[in-house]
Structures are given as structure tokens and as C-alpha cells.
Design an enzyme around this catalytic site. Sequence first.
Site, PDB file in Angstrom:
ATOM      1  N   SER A 130      78.293  20.580  30.329  1.00 44.04           N
ATOM      2  CA  SER A 130      79.233  21.076  29.319  1.00 44.04           C
ATOM      3  C   SER A 130      80.368  21.785  30.033  1.00 44.04           C
ATOM      4  CB  SER A 130      78.511  22.057  28.385  1.00 44.04           C
ATOM      5  OG  SER A 130      79.412  22.793  27.592  1.00 44.04           O
ATOM      6  N   TYR A 165      73.555  29.174  25.651  1.00 38.14           N
ATOM      7  CA  TYR A 165      74.018  27.813  25.948  1.00 38.14           C
ATOM      8  C   TYR A 165      74.743  27.771  27.292  1.00 38.14           C
ATOM      9  CZ  TYR A 165      76.317  23.284  25.077  1.00 38.14           C
ATOM     10  OH  TYR A 165      76.752  21.986  25.159  1.00 38.14           O
TER      11      TYR A 165
END
Length: 262
Positions: A148, A161
Site C-alpha cells: 500500500s 493498517y
Amino acid sequence: MSFYPDAFSLKGKVALVTGASYGIGFALASALAEAGATIAFNDINEDFLAQGLAAYEAAGIKAHGYLCDVTDEPAVQKMVAQIEREVGTVDILVNNAGIIKRVPMHEMAASEFRQVIDIDLTAPFILAKAVIPAMIAKGGGKIINICSMMSELGRETVSAYAAAKGGLKMLTRNIASEYGAHNIQCNGIGPGYIETPQTAPLRTPGHPFNSFILAKTPANRWGRTEDLKGPAVFLASSASDFVNGHVLYVDGGILAYIGKQP
């Protein structure tokens, strides 16, 4: 033999893509199938698994679906063994399954933090561990971890995250370091902000988040799932045999850009 398109062919390969019933995972698996790979995928939800199988069939892709919790190591080992019996040895692993919880860090329970870490970081470790022995025996393999931009950047409400995806970047590098001598390449794909059904409410014209993303993206648009297909095929194919431990960011240039002046 011509280098193009043979170096990008996945004919005869078996690809396991986790969490690929829909969305980005479905797009990645479809791309690998279009390049010739046989697809196996999993989901933790029986209804989503059935919907995924129907979606692949509608797309003309014969996919093999398995009900499996990627955080459950015995279940993952059982699934991989079943794939080996029913489909073949896994040549390509795409660790796509993941979750995000948007909670301010000071309000987030440790149990919520651990859940995100377990799914987004521990599960890729479990999956890689399950397929690497057969890859070594076969003489090589490809592992693609879906990282990501939060592997590089922080942002409000995504502490778990970002921690997981930052860890996944380093797990990617370490797998490359530890198993490169066995002709196993482990790389990552870092998607930018992608058009999916989940992001549809944020992409309406005039929405503050839509304006924010467009101002931060040199391409001046959201990414499409199709934008991830070429990178996935490249990293799964022999065209990337000397690319190892790399994260390929498919973000329209966000990480290179400070953004438009207000």
C-alpha cells in the site's frame, strides 16, 4: 523463441490469489488467467466464495475456490495441500486478502489493532511459509504481496493498517533475501487510490476526499483495477526473474508529488 510475449506468458502456472472473490483480488486473478495461469482463490465467507466462482465463470475463467481463513495456519496448510492435489503446485502466490479499520489510534482497542496485523501481515507470512517448500523443490516461484502507499506514508486513523503494510514491505524484502538463491522472487504491488464499489461514495464530484485525491495525483484521476493487471503479470512472469524485494507502486504518481498548491 521471441522474448515478447513469451516472457510474460503464465501458461502451465498455478496461481493462488487470496481474497479474490471481487475487487482488486478479482482483477489481479483475472489478469493472471488472461496470461495463461490456472487460478485458485479463497474467501472466508461462503456467500462471497460462491459469488466469486460465478463471476469467474461469467468472465470465461475456470477458477478453483476454497473456503479458508488465511490467519488459521492449519487451515492454510490444508488448503495448499488440497490445491496441490486438485490443481497443481502453486507457482504464483498473491497475498491480496486484507482489511482496514479507520479508527483514531487513541480510540482503537488493542484487539482491533491485532486483528488488522493478523490479516494484513501475519497471514501473508503463513501463506508464504505454506508454498515456499514446494517452490524450492520445483526450482522457483513468485510471491506478490499487495502492499500500500501506507507502506511508505502515514495518515490519520490508519495506524494498524500502516503498521501492517509497512511490515509487509519488509517481509517482502526479507523473503527475497532469504529465498532468492532458490529462484524465488518476492515483490510487492502498492496500489494507489483505486475505483472500486467501496470507494464509489468518495468519488462523487465535489466530495472533499475526491478533490483531495485528484489534487494529490499527477495523473489527475483515480486508479482503475485494470491499471494493476500489467504490473501483476510482470511480477508473476519470467520477465521479472531478476526483480526481487521491490515494491511497485501503481499510484498515478502520488508518492512522487507534494500536491497542488491550495
